[in-house]
Design a protein around this motif. Structure first.
Motif, PDB file in Angstrom:
ATOM      1  N   LEU A 146       0.812  -1.204  -0.073  1.00 19.12           N
ATOM      2  CA  LEU A 146      -0.022   0.037  -0.159  1.00 19.12           C
ATOM      3  C   LEU A 146       0.739   1.093   0.088  1.00 19.12           C
ATOM      4  O   LEU A 146       0.409   2.302  -0.504  1.00 19.12           O
ATOM      5  CB  LEU A 146      -0.976  -0.105   1.284  1.00 19.12           C
ATOM      6  CG  LEU A 146      -2.149  -1.145   1.162  1.00 19.12           C
ATOM      7  CD1 LEU A 146      -2.721  -1.159   2.452  1.00 19.12           C
ATOM      8  CD2 LEU A 146      -3.015  -0.920  -0.029  1.00 19.12           C
ATOM      9  N   SER A 147       2.112   1.098   0.597  1.00 22.29           N
ATOM     10  CA  SER A 147       2.927   2.332   0.660  1.00 22.29           C
ATOM     11  C   SER A 147       3.907   2.581  -0.348  1.00 22.29           C
ATOM     12  O   SER A 147       4.550   3.365  -0.710  1.00 22.29           O
ATOM     13  CB  SER A 147       3.677   2.185   2.002  1.00 22.29           C
ATOM     14  OG  SER A 147       4.594   1.316   1.904  1.00 22.29           O
ATOM     15  N   ALA A 164      -7.867  -2.490  -3.318  1.00 25.91           N
ATOM     16  CA  ALA A 164      -6.510  -1.911  -3.295  1.00 25.91           C
ATOM     17  C   ALA A 164      -5.559  -2.737  -3.380  1.00 25.91           C
ATOM     18  O   ALA A 164      -4.563  -2.648  -3.970  1.00 25.91           O
ATOM     19  CB  ALA A 164      -6.561  -1.431  -1.958  1.00 25.91           C
ATOM     20  N   ILE A 165      -5.988  -4.190  -3.347  1.00 31.74           N
ATOM     21  CA  ILE A 165      -4.888  -5.384  -3.207  1.00 31.74           C
ATOM     22  C   ILE A 165      -5.541  -6.540  -4.105  1.00 31.74           C
ATOM     23  O   ILE A 165      -6.834  -6.875  -3.752  1.00 31.74           O
ATOM     24  CB  ILE A 165      -4.711  -5.617  -1.828  1.00 31.74           C
ATOM     25  CG1 ILE A 165      -3.899  -4.625  -1.153  1.00 31.74           C
ATOM     26  CG2 ILE A 165      -3.538  -6.941  -1.925  1.00 31.74           C
ATOM     27  CD1 ILE A 165      -2.608  -4.223  -1.627  1.00 31.74           C
ATOM     28  N   ALA A 283      -0.453  -4.547  -5.662  1.00 28.98           N
ATOM     29  CA  ALA A 283      -1.414  -3.575  -5.508  1.00 28.98           C
ATOM     30  C   ALA A 283      -2.371  -3.533  -6.948  1.00 28.98           C
ATOM     31  O   ALA A 283      -1.985  -3.756  -7.978  1.00 28.98           O
ATOM     32  CB  ALA A 283      -0.536  -2.270  -5.488  1.00 28.98           C
TER      33      ALA A 283
END
Length: 311
Positions: A146-147, A164-165, A283
């Motif tokens: 995520l980062s 998101a994933i 991601a």
């Protein structure tokens, strides 16, 4: 009149035509070099001169010479074409996985068992890719994705935000009972969960009981919930405790090398079988680099290895 910069529309074909004529001093030789007809090359040069509003060449009967404007323009065109060629070569090397950096994340157990084997195979095939592996707690596995700190994460199945994933299952892996080689259960070919009742059980991760309880019968669930069950955060801690005679634990097939390193025995545990999925996480809506796509291929190749045996 020379046009303003904002209205110019130069093409790569025009610039290459100019550079070839400037280098050879001949439209004929330049056309041959670029695999064009001489008339097509002449059209490109005239379009360039018209776009720039200046004459770039002085045409003579036997030779074509750069005009003053052409001499001024030539070094810039040479640099531009060289920079473009370098950029294309760089991207080609990335595409062909000849160089680059690949950042991965995996939980500590997987980072010291499964991942080194796959990374070693990957390095043999793509020796110029620099692979950086971050070992982490299972609950922190997705944070690096995520980062943007890592491009791929590999680990056992965890809940994710599908917006998101993206998660792809690599394989399902059986869990085995781990005990010292001189333990009474080590001589058994197959065990049931109820056989563990007399012994202290060491849950190898904080969420292990939560995951295994729904799959157990009432008797085995009671065994997992009793006071003599301990929980630790790391599989290596559980293995160390087992090696010191402090209890029994379970672990997946892929950790067999670590179990052997501790001098311990793996015994098949049934009724029920307990499996967990090993997944690769990326991601969502972010295309994989060629290096990452190649690593996923290596993971999938490794996943096709026979499982269910620890010999």
């Amino acid at each position: 009149m020379k046009k303003g910069h904002e209205s110019m529309n130069l093409t790569l074909r025009q610039l290459r035509a100019f550079a070839a004529v400037a280098a050879t001093g001949s439209f004929t030789a330049a056309a041959r070099e670029l695999h064009l007809t001489q008339s097509a090359l002449s059209v490109l040069v005239r379009e360039l001169e018209r776009e720039m509003g200046v004459q770039l060449f002085d045409r003579h009967t036997r030779r074509v010479l750069l005009s003053e404007a052409g001499r001024e323009f030539q070094p810039s065109v040479q640099r531009l074409l060289a920079d473009l060629a370098g950029a294309v070569a760089s991207v080609t090397e990335l595409r062909e996985k000849k160089r680059g950096v690949l950042r991965l994340a995996a939980p500590q157990l997987m980072a010291c068992t499964l991942m080194p084997r796959v990374i070693a195979a990957y390095a043999r095939r793509y020796p110029d890719i620099d692979v950086r592996l971050a070992d982490t707690l299972p609950e922190n596995l997705i944070a690096g994705l995520l980062s943007g700190e890592v491009e791929l994460a590999v680990g056992q199945d965890v809940a994710v935000d599908v917006a998101a994933i993206e998660r792809r299952t690599l394989f399902r892996d059986r869990h085995w009972l781990i005990c010292p080689p001189d333990h009474a259960l080590a001589r058994r070919r197959k065990l049931h969960w109820r056989d563990l009742e007399p012994y202290t059980f060491i849950a190898p991760t904080r969420d292990f009981r939560q995951r295994v309880l729904p799959e157990l019968d009432a008797e085995a669930r009671a065994l997992m919930l009793r006071a003599s069950t301990q929980e630790v955060s790391y599989m290596t801690t559980a293995l160390g405790m087992v090696a010191s005679g402090l209890g029994l634990t379970v672990c997946p097939t892929y950790s067999a090398s670590l179990v052997r390193a501790h001098g311990l025995k793996m015994v098949r545990l049934d009724d029920p079988d307990f499996h967990r999925e090993v997944c690769v996480y990326v991601a969502a809506r972010r295309s994989l680099s060629p290096a990452a796509a190649g690593f996923v291929e290596m993971l999938e190749l490794d996943a096709r290895r026979p499982r269910g045996s620890v010999d």
